[in-house]
Design a protein around this motif. Structure first.
Motif, PDB file in Angstrom:
ATOM      1  N   PHE A 105     -15.843   1.185   1.869  1.00 46.27           N
ATOM      2  CA  PHE A 105     -14.580   0.504   2.158  1.00 46.27           C
ATOM      3  C   PHE A 105     -14.184   0.746   3.620  1.00 46.27           C
ATOM      4  CE2 PHE A 105      -9.924   1.162   2.419  1.00 46.27           C
ATOM      5  CZ  PHE A 105      -9.507  -0.128   2.159  1.00 46.27           C
ATOM      6  N   ALA A 106     -13.910  -0.324   4.357  1.00 46.16           N
ATOM      7  CA  ALA A 106     -13.450  -0.182   5.741  1.00 46.16           C
ATOM      8  C   ALA A 106     -11.950   0.072   5.729  1.00 46.16           C
ATOM      9  CB  ALA A 106     -13.748  -1.464   6.524  1.00 46.16           C
ATOM     10  N   PRO A 107     -11.497   1.193   6.274  1.00 49.14           N
ATOM     11  CA  PRO A 107     -10.065   1.525   6.193  1.00 49.14           C
ATOM     12  C   PRO A 107      -9.192   0.456   6.867  1.00 49.14           C
ATOM     13  CG  PRO A 107     -11.344   3.407   6.962  1.00 49.14           C
ATOM     14  CD  PRO A 107     -12.275   2.239   6.956  1.00 49.14           C
ATOM     15  N   TYR A 108      -7.981   0.300   6.316  1.00 47.62           N
ATOM     16  CA  TYR A 108      -6.982  -0.569   6.951  1.00 47.62           C
ATOM     17  C   TYR A 108      -6.590   0.013   8.298  1.00 47.62           C
ATOM     18  CZ  TYR A 108      -6.006  -3.050   2.526  1.00 47.62           C
ATOM     19  OH  TYR A 108      -6.086  -3.812   1.393  1.00 47.62           O
ATOM     20  N   THR A 109      -6.274  -0.870   9.233  1.00 42.58           N
ATOM     21  CA  THR A 109      -5.711  -0.440  10.516  1.00 42.58           C
ATOM     22  C   THR A 109      -4.324  -1.029  10.676  1.00 42.58           C
ATOM     23  OG1 THR A 109      -6.529  -2.368  11.705  1.00 42.58           O
ATOM     24  CG2 THR A 109      -8.023  -0.453  11.557  1.00 42.58           C
ATOM     25  N   ALA A 110      -3.556  -0.463  11.601  1.00 43.92           N
ATOM     26  CA  ALA A 110      -2.209  -0.985  11.856  1.00 43.92           C
ATOM     27  C   ALA A 110      -2.271  -2.444  12.296  1.00 43.92           C
ATOM     28  CB  ALA A 110      -1.507  -0.128  12.911  1.00 43.92           C
ATOM     29  N   ASP A 111      -3.282  -2.810  13.075  1.00 43.15           N
ATOM     30  CA  ASP A 111      -3.407  -4.199  13.536  1.00 43.15           C
ATOM     31  C   ASP A 111      -3.633  -5.145  12.359  1.00 43.15           C
ATOM     32  OD1 ASP A 111      -3.017  -3.484  16.117  1.00 43.15           O
ATOM     33  OD2 ASP A 111      -5.151  -3.506  16.678  1.00 43.15           O
ATOM     34  N   GLU A 112      -4.465  -4.710  11.417  1.00 47.94           N
ATOM     35  CA  GLU A 112      -4.721  -5.564  10.252  1.00 47.94           C
ATOM     36  C   GLU A 112      -3.436  -5.730   9.424  1.00 47.94           C
ATOM     37  OE1 GLU A 112      -7.690  -4.077   7.576  1.00 47.94           O
ATOM     38  OE2 GLU A 112      -7.730  -5.917   6.378  1.00 47.94           O
ATOM     39  N   ILE A 113      -2.683  -4.641   9.282  1.00 48.55           N
ATOM     40  CA  ILE A 113      -1.407  -4.724   8.559  1.00 48.55           C
ATOM     41  C   ILE A 113      -0.490  -5.735   9.246  1.00 48.55           C
ATOM     42  CG2 ILE A 113       0.670  -3.448   7.868  1.00 48.55           C
ATOM     43  CD1 ILE A 113      -1.792  -2.481   6.350  1.00 48.55           C
ATOM     44  N   ALA A 114      -0.368  -5.601  10.577  1.00 47.11           N
ATOM     45  CA  ALA A 114       0.541  -6.478  11.327  1.00 47.11           C
ATOM     46  C   ALA A 114       0.150  -7.945  11.192  1.00 47.11           C
ATOM     47  CB  ALA A 114       0.562  -6.068  12.799  1.00 47.11           C
ATOM     48  N   ALA A 115      -1.159  -8.196  11.084  1.00 44.13           N
ATOM     49  CA  ALA A 115      -1.637  -9.578  11.037  1.00 44.13           C
ATOM     50  C   ALA A 115      -1.267 -10.278   9.728  1.00 44.13           C
ATOM     51  CB  ALA A 115      -3.149  -9.600  11.239  1.00 44.13           C
ATOM     52  N   HIS A 116      -1.101  -9.517   8.651  1.00 42.60           N
ATOM     53  CA  HIS A 116      -0.887 -10.158   7.346  1.00 42.60           C
ATOM     54  C   HIS A 116       0.455  -9.853   6.702  1.00 42.60           C
ATOM     55  CE1 HIS A 116      -5.008 -11.519   7.350  1.00 42.60           C
ATOM     56  NE2 HIS A 116      -5.390 -10.295   7.678  1.00 42.60           N
ATOM     57  N   ARG A 117       1.126  -8.848   7.200  1.00 41.03           N
ATOM     58  CA  ARG A 117       2.329  -8.353   6.549  1.00 41.03           C
ATOM     59  C   ARG A 117       3.435  -9.402   6.474  1.00 41.03           C
ATOM     60  NH1 ARG A 117       4.924  -2.504   8.046  1.00 41.03           N
ATOM     61  NH2 ARG A 117       6.263  -2.420   6.198  1.00 41.03           N
ATOM     62  N   HIS A 118       3.523 -10.238   7.467  1.00 44.16           N
ATOM     63  CA  HIS A 118       4.651 -11.181   7.532  1.00 44.16           C
ATOM     64  C   HIS A 118       4.283 -12.573   7.015  1.00 44.16           C
ATOM     65  CE1 HIS A 118       6.871  -8.034   9.467  1.00 44.16           C
ATOM     66  NE2 HIS A 118       5.869  -7.870  10.328  1.00 44.16           N
ATOM     67  N   ARG A 119       3.221 -12.622   6.218  1.00 47.04           N
ATOM     68  CA  ARG A 119       2.893 -13.869   5.500  1.00 47.04           C
ATOM     69  C   ARG A 119       3.308 -13.657   4.051  1.00 47.04           C
ATOM     70  NH1 ARG A 119      -2.881 -13.684   5.455  1.00 47.04           N
ATOM     71  NH2 ARG A 119      -2.720 -15.625   4.296  1.00 47.04           N
ATOM     72  N   PRO A 120       4.545 -14.028   3.672  1.00 49.43           N
ATOM     73  CA  PRO A 120       5.038 -13.653   2.339  1.00 49.43           C
ATOM     74  C   PRO A 120       4.261 -14.320   1.207  1.00 49.43           C
ATOM     75  CG  PRO A 120       6.530 -15.186   3.408  1.00 49.43           C
ATOM     76  CD  PRO A 120       5.513 -14.807   4.442  1.00 49.43           C
ATOM     77  N   LEU A 121       4.125 -13.576   0.137  1.00 48.68           N
ATOM     78  CA  LEU A 121       3.527 -14.093  -1.096  1.00 48.68           C
ATOM     79  C   LEU A 121       4.664 -14.501  -2.011  1.00 48.68           C
ATOM     80  CD1 LEU A 121       0.821 -11.575  -2.371  1.00 48.68           C
ATOM     81  CD2 LEU A 121       0.512 -14.025  -2.035  1.00 48.68           C
TER      82      LEU A 121
END
Lengths: 142, 391
Positions: A105-121
């Motif tokens: 498993f490739a660990p999450y990074t802060a950049d990856e979080i920022a890229a998807h966090r504000h796309r609401p489900l």
């Protein structure tokens, strides 16, 4: 009994949430922001609260599964910073889905979080159903 | 109208009469003698100075109750037993029914859980029907937006928290449960038109759920960034037409224009001057705002103290003009107050619930003169709602 009697409990909860010293470990972040619903053993209360133990391997083996764990409201709308959210998600995967970690498993990074966090489900049940349908987890040799 | 004899509403109405007789009468001779078994029926239309007081009874949660008060007479007109973890009624504009989302356990405090939308007759206060709901309704400190009804009285939404959040939708015409609508990361329901309800979300956004004529989800709108965690808003909103106003922890008024076609963030303005802020003035209470729609008078419960204690009771009511943002009046309260509400007629009354005694104060909303005090209206009453709406 008045409303006053429940206020100390609220005050304690607020102090815990606000205390910077306590936020030093991903376990504490998990305890404050995740465990209330997913429970200490990660088993949750299916179907409303998915089991981390049962569902993480399934979701992470589906296209969009990594993003789902970021976008789900409990993650995305938590008061955690992008870096702290990455840290607690990595801790959760390691703790409740060790098989996923073992498969690289490739660990999450802060950049990856920022890229998807504000796309609401907004249609969680449908997204969960899609992840289950498209997951290759069950087709892998264990 | 006085009816005699046995009828479904008799136990409730009798409880009312017993309760009513405990209220001190104005004459020194004491209350008039009442005939046992006399059951009164309320008028079909609510009086402009009536107020529903909702009591979750937190010291004995299976025993919630709603209490109807006449602000002019300063007495209790009736009372309804409303089950476990009661929040409030949801009142349709036509006032032909009182809707109440309720929870019951088969052994009162344990056993099989049943959630229902009870429908009471507003004239007899007797239960008329019930609609079974999923056993998911949020059991929280009462908040007025835990349920809402669309502007044509047709669809009613009950907020669920499992902790996945959703709305149970009920068709009030067919008197049946339609289904659930997901509102992930969002909470509660506010009416915004004939087929639209909106919810407040934990990322500071607002999500509108648009219904079809069958009560299913037609589509959604989302307004990101209506507020932020730096200055969270309090969920007790006040409405004037399309415009909803919310106050924030930081003492700002946030304006949302919500209707069937759009969600728009409107003006934002501070309630407190720099001087007042420096003195520690801020809003407080469980129901801290009340708007008299016709005059644009916004009443806000206020107190002096440390910040971020927004649930602490208010010691004063400050009245603002929403057009000019000016403070136009100030009422000092006899005891700290947890909730306020105002009637919508041209001679409005301001109701205030004491946090320490559960006394209900009735003020002339325009002069600030205390007109009535009804002692200990309930156990832990939290919300109030005026049933009269301007024709």
């Amino acid at each position: 009994v008045t409303l006053r009697s429940i206020r100390p409990a609220i005050a304690v909860a607020a102090a815990l949430a606000a205390g910077p010293a306590l936020a030093a470990s991903p376990y504490v972040d998990f305890a404050i922001h995740c465990m209330g619903c997913h429970r200490g053993d990660g088993l949750g209360s299916p179907p409303e609260v998915p089991s981390l133990v049962d569902d993480l391997p399934v979701f992470l083996a589906a296209p969009g599964g990594r993003e789902y764990l970021i976008r789900v409201p409990g993650s995305a709308n938590s008061p955690l910073s992008d870096a702290d959210l990455a840290r607690v998600l990595n801790w959760i995967v390691g703790r409740f889905a060790p098989g996923v970690t073992a498969r690289g498993f490739a660990p999450y990074t802060a950049d990856e979080i920022a890229a998807h966090r504000h796309r609401p489900l907004l249609d969680i049940q449908a997204e969960r159903a899609r992840l289950r349908a498209e997951s290759v987890r069950d087709k892998e040799p264990s | 109208v006085i009816d005699f004899g046995r009828r479904p509403g008799a136990p409730l109405a009798l409880a009312c009469l017993l309760f009513c007789s405990a209220v001190p009468a104005a004459t020194p001779a004491g209350p008039p003698r009442e005939r046992v078994g006399a059951v009164a029926t309320l008028p079909a239309s609510p009086g402009p100075h009536w107020m529903w007081v909702y009591d979750a009874n937190l010291s004995s949660m299976p025993d919630g109750r709603a209490i109807l008060v006449d602000g002019d007479a300063g007495n209790v007109l009736g009372m309804v037993s409303t089950g476990y973890s009661f929040v409030s009624f949801t009142l349709p504009r036509d006032y032909r029914s009182l809707f109440s989302a309720e929870t019951y356990y088969s052994r009162t405090t344990r056993g099989m859980r049943t959630d229902v939308l009870s429908i009471y007759d507003p004239r007899t206060l007797a239960p008329r029907a019930e609609i079974v709901l999923p056993t998911k309704r949020a059991s929280t400190i009462p908040r007025a937006a835990d349920s809402a009804i669309t502007d044509d009285d047709r669809f009613l939404a009950v907020f669920n928290l499992t902790p996945a959040s959703s709305l149970s939708i009920v068709d009030t015409a067919a008197e049946k449960f339609v289904g659930e609508i997901e509102i992930p990361g969002c909470a509660m329901a506010y009416a915004a038109g004939r087929r639209t309800l909106f919810s407040l979300c934990s990322d500071g956004s607002v999500v509108a759920s648009h219904l079809t004529d069958d009560g299913t989800l037609r589509g959604r709108d989302r307004l990101p960034g209506f507020f932020t965690l730096a200055d969270p808003i309090i969920e007790a909103g006040v409405r004037a037409g399309d415009t909803w106003r919310f106050i924030s922890f930081g003492g700002n008024v946030y304006t949302l224009v919500a209707n069937e076609s759009s969600l728009t963030a409107g003006e934002r303005w501070p309630l407190f001057s720099a001087a007042a802020r420096k003195q520690g003035w801020q809003s407080g209470g469980m129901l801290p705002t009340a708007l008299h729609v016709a005059t644009g008078r916004l009443h806000v419960l206020t107190y002096r103290g440390a910040t971020r204690n927004h649930k602490l009771p208010g010691t004063e009511v400050w009245t603002f003009d929403v057009a000019t943002h000016a403070r136009v009046a100030r009422i000092r309260l006899p005891t700290p107050v947890r909730a306020i509400q105002v009637t919508q007629d041209d001679d409005p009354l301001l109701f205030a619930l004491s946090d320490t005694t559960a006394d209900l104060y009735v003020f002339d909303a325009r002069t600030g003169v205390l007109k009535k005090t009804i002692p200990q209206i309930g156990i832990t009453p939290i919300l109030m709602q005026s049933p009269w709406v301007r024709p």
